[in-house]
Design a protein around this motif. Structure first.
Motif, PDB file in Angstrom:
ATOM      1  N   HIS A   5      39.897  36.628  35.360  1.00 12.10           N
ATOM      2  CA  HIS A   5      40.942  35.826  35.025  1.00 12.10           C
ATOM      3  C   HIS A   5      41.544  36.098  33.553  1.00 12.10           C
ATOM      4  CE1 HIS A   5      37.796  33.274  33.439  1.00 12.10           C
ATOM      5  NE2 HIS A   5      38.782  32.989  32.381  1.00 12.10           N
ATOM      6  N   CYS A   6      40.914  36.991  32.857  1.00  8.32           N
ATOM      7  CA  CYS A   6      41.451  37.140  31.441  1.00  8.32           C
ATOM      8  C   CYS A   6      42.424  38.127  31.450  1.00  8.32           C
ATOM      9  CB  CYS A   6      40.171  37.712  30.650  1.00  8.32           C
ATOM     10  SG  CYS A   6      39.090  36.289  30.285  1.00  8.32           S
ATOM     11  N   ILE A   7      42.514  38.942  32.569  1.00  5.18           N
ATOM     12  CA  ILE A   7      43.612  40.240  32.694  1.00  5.18           C
ATOM     13  C   ILE A   7      44.839  39.514  33.383  1.00  5.18           C
ATOM     14  CG2 ILE A   7      43.996  42.376  33.375  1.00  5.18           C
ATOM     15  CD1 ILE A   7      41.961  42.013  31.285  1.00  5.18           C
ATOM     16  N   SER A   8      46.194  39.944  32.899  1.00  7.76           N
ATOM     17  CA  SER A   8      47.492  39.551  33.313  1.00  7.76           C
ATOM     18  C   SER A   8      48.061  40.918  33.736  1.00  7.76           C
ATOM     19  CB  SER A   8      48.194  38.556  32.466  1.00  7.76           C
ATOM     20  OG  SER A   8      47.602  37.293  32.352  1.00  7.76           O
ATOM     21  N   SER A   9      48.741  41.019  34.810  1.00  3.60           N
ATOM     22  CA  SER A   9      49.405  42.121  35.156  1.00  3.60           C
ATOM     23  C   SER A   9      50.578  42.557  34.256  1.00  3.60           C
ATOM     24  CB  SER A   9      49.885  42.232  36.490  1.00  3.60           C
ATOM     25  OG  SER A   9      50.756  43.395  36.897  1.00  3.60           O
ATOM     26  N   GLN A  11      50.460  43.169  31.108  1.00  4.69           N
ATOM     27  CA  GLN A  11      50.162  42.905  29.709  1.00  4.69           C
ATOM     28  C   GLN A  11      49.206  44.328  29.040  1.00  4.69           C
ATOM     29  OE1 GLN A  11      50.974  40.167  27.754  1.00  4.69           O
ATOM     30  NE2 GLN A  11      52.276  39.758  29.473  1.00  4.69           N
ATOM     31  N   TYR A  13      46.215  45.667  26.209  1.00  8.98           N
ATOM     32  CA  TYR A  13      45.082  44.829  25.573  1.00  8.98           C
ATOM     33  C   TYR A  13      44.814  45.866  24.564  1.00  8.98           C
ATOM     34  CZ  TYR A  13      45.567  41.627  29.273  1.00  8.98           C
ATOM     35  OH  TYR A  13      46.190  40.533  29.924  1.00  8.98           O
ATOM     36  N   VAL A  39      40.889  45.128  37.529  1.00  8.99           N
ATOM     37  CA  VAL A  39      40.349  43.822  38.056  1.00  8.99           C
ATOM     38  C   VAL A  39      39.834  44.117  39.617  1.00  8.99           C
ATOM     39  CG1 VAL A  39      40.874  41.471  38.908  1.00  8.99           C
ATOM     40  CG2 VAL A  39      42.048  42.490  36.804  1.00  8.99           C
ATOM     41  N   TYR A  43      39.201  39.494  43.767  1.00  9.15           N
ATOM     42  CA  TYR A  43      39.585  38.427  42.861  1.00  9.15           C
ATOM     43  C   TYR A  43      40.758  37.621  43.160  1.00  9.15           C
ATOM     44  CZ  TYR A  43      40.967  35.813  38.762  1.00  9.15           C
ATOM     45  OH  TYR A  43      41.195  34.492  38.041  1.00  9.15           O
ATOM     46  N   SER A  45      43.400  35.047  41.844  1.00 10.05           N
ATOM     47  CA  SER A  45      43.970  34.309  40.667  1.00 10.05           C
ATOM     48  C   SER A  45      44.005  32.955  41.007  1.00 10.05           C
ATOM     49  CB  SER A  45      45.081  35.096  39.863  1.00 10.05           C
ATOM     50  OG  SER A  45      46.194  35.018  40.631  1.00 10.05           O
ATOM     51  N   ASN A  46      44.178  32.514  42.070  1.00 11.13           N
ATOM     52  CA  ASN A  46      44.523  31.185  42.639  1.00 11.13           C
ATOM     53  C   ASN A  46      43.199  30.315  42.796  1.00 11.13           C
ATOM     54  OD1 ASN A  46      47.483  31.377  42.368  1.00 11.13           O
ATOM     55  ND2 ASN A  46      47.408  32.578  44.447  1.00 11.13           N
ATOM     56  N   ASP A  53      35.106  37.621  39.680  1.00  8.53           N
ATOM     57  CA  ASP A  53      35.861  37.285  38.694  1.00  8.53           C
ATOM     58  C   ASP A  53      35.360  38.190  37.499  1.00  8.53           C
ATOM     59  OD1 ASP A  53      37.624  36.315  36.420  1.00  8.53           O
ATOM     60  OD2 ASP A  53      36.380  34.580  36.474  1.00  8.53           O
TER      61      ASP A  53
END
Length: 202
Positions: A5-9, A11, A13, A39, A43, A45-46, A53
Motif C-alpha cells: 500500500h506504500c506504492i502508487s502506480s 510514481q 521513488y 507489488v 494485493y 488496494s481497496n 500487502d
C-alpha cells in the motif's frame, strides 16, 4: 522490501539508507533511486485486510555497506514467531495517534501476539489472516507513517531477521487495547520474493 500500500502506480521513488535524523545531513546517508517497484499481484488496494500487502524495491545501484548501512536477513519460509517473541518496529511514524512526526528514527519493542490470540473476536477477529503477524500492545505500537517499515526479530544465529512489514493499525488509534500493530508476515512470501529476485524482478 516494503508494504504494497506504500506504492502508487506511476510514481517514482528513492530510498534513503543510513538515515537517522531527517532534519540534518549527518554524513552516512545514501540516496538511491528505485529502478523498479513490484507489488504482490494479489494485493487489493481497496482492502488491505485481504493480505498480500508486500512489495519489493529494486535499487538502481548497489548500496555501500558501512557501519550505518547493513543488511538484515529473511526468515525461513513459513516460520511462525512464537507468542511473546520480542521484536522491534522502527520508523518515523507519528509518536501517538494524533501526535507529531519525529525527525529522529524511533524504535519500539513489540512482543509478538500469536494468531490464536490476535484473531479472537474482541481482538482483530477476521481482519487478521494467518499470513500476518500481530505485535505490540496498548502502550507501544506502530503508528501512521510507519507503514512498510520492518518488524525486526533476533534470529537463532544472532543476526536480525525482517519478519514483517507494517500493514495497518486500528482506526481507533495506534495503541488501542487488543488491537496490536498488524504486519505482513514475510515468511509467508519467501518463495515469491526468491522468484522475483532470481528473475531480476520482472
Amino acid at each position: 522490501m516494503t508494504a504494497g500500500h506504500c506504492i502508487s502506480s506511476g510514481q517514482k521513488y528513492r530510498v534513503m539508507l543510513g538515515e537517522y535524523n531527517r532534519s540534518v545531513i549527518e554524513g552516512p546517508e545514501q540516496t538511491i533511486t528505485v529502478e523498479k517497484a513490484i507489488v504482490h499481484p494479489q494485493y487489493d488496494s481497496n482492502d488491505v485486510a485481504k493480505g498480500y500487502d508486500i512489495a519489493l524495491l529494486k535499487l538502481s545501484k548497489c548500496a555501500e555497506l558501512t557501519d550505518e548501512v547493513q543488511p538484515a536477513c529473511l526468515p525461513p519460509a513459513g516460520y511462525i514467531l512464537p507468542h511473546g517473541t520480542e521484536c522491534y518496529v522502527s520508523g518515523w511514524g507519528r509518536l501517538s495517534t494524533n501526535g507529531q512526526l519525529p525527525n529522529i528514527l524511533q524504535e519500539g519493542l513489540l512482543p509478538v501476539v500469536d494468531y490464536k490470540h490476535c484473531s479472537q473476536r474482541d481482538w482483530w477477529d477476521f481482519y487478521v489472516k494467518e499470513t500476518m503477524v500481530c505485535a505490540g500492545g496498548d502502550k507501544v505500537a506502530g503508528c501512521y507513517g510507519d507503514s512498510g517499515g520492518p518488524l525486526n526479530c533476533p534470529g537463532e544465529d544472532g543476526e536480525w531477521e525482517v519478519h514483517g512489514t507494517v500493514s495497518f493499525v486500528s482506526g481507533n488509534g495506534c495503541d488501542t487495547i487488543k488491537k496490536p500493530t498488524v504486519f505482513t508476515r514475510v515468511s509467508a512470501y519467501i518463495n515469491w520474493i526468491k522468484e522475483k529476485i532470481e528473475n531480476n524482478l520482472p
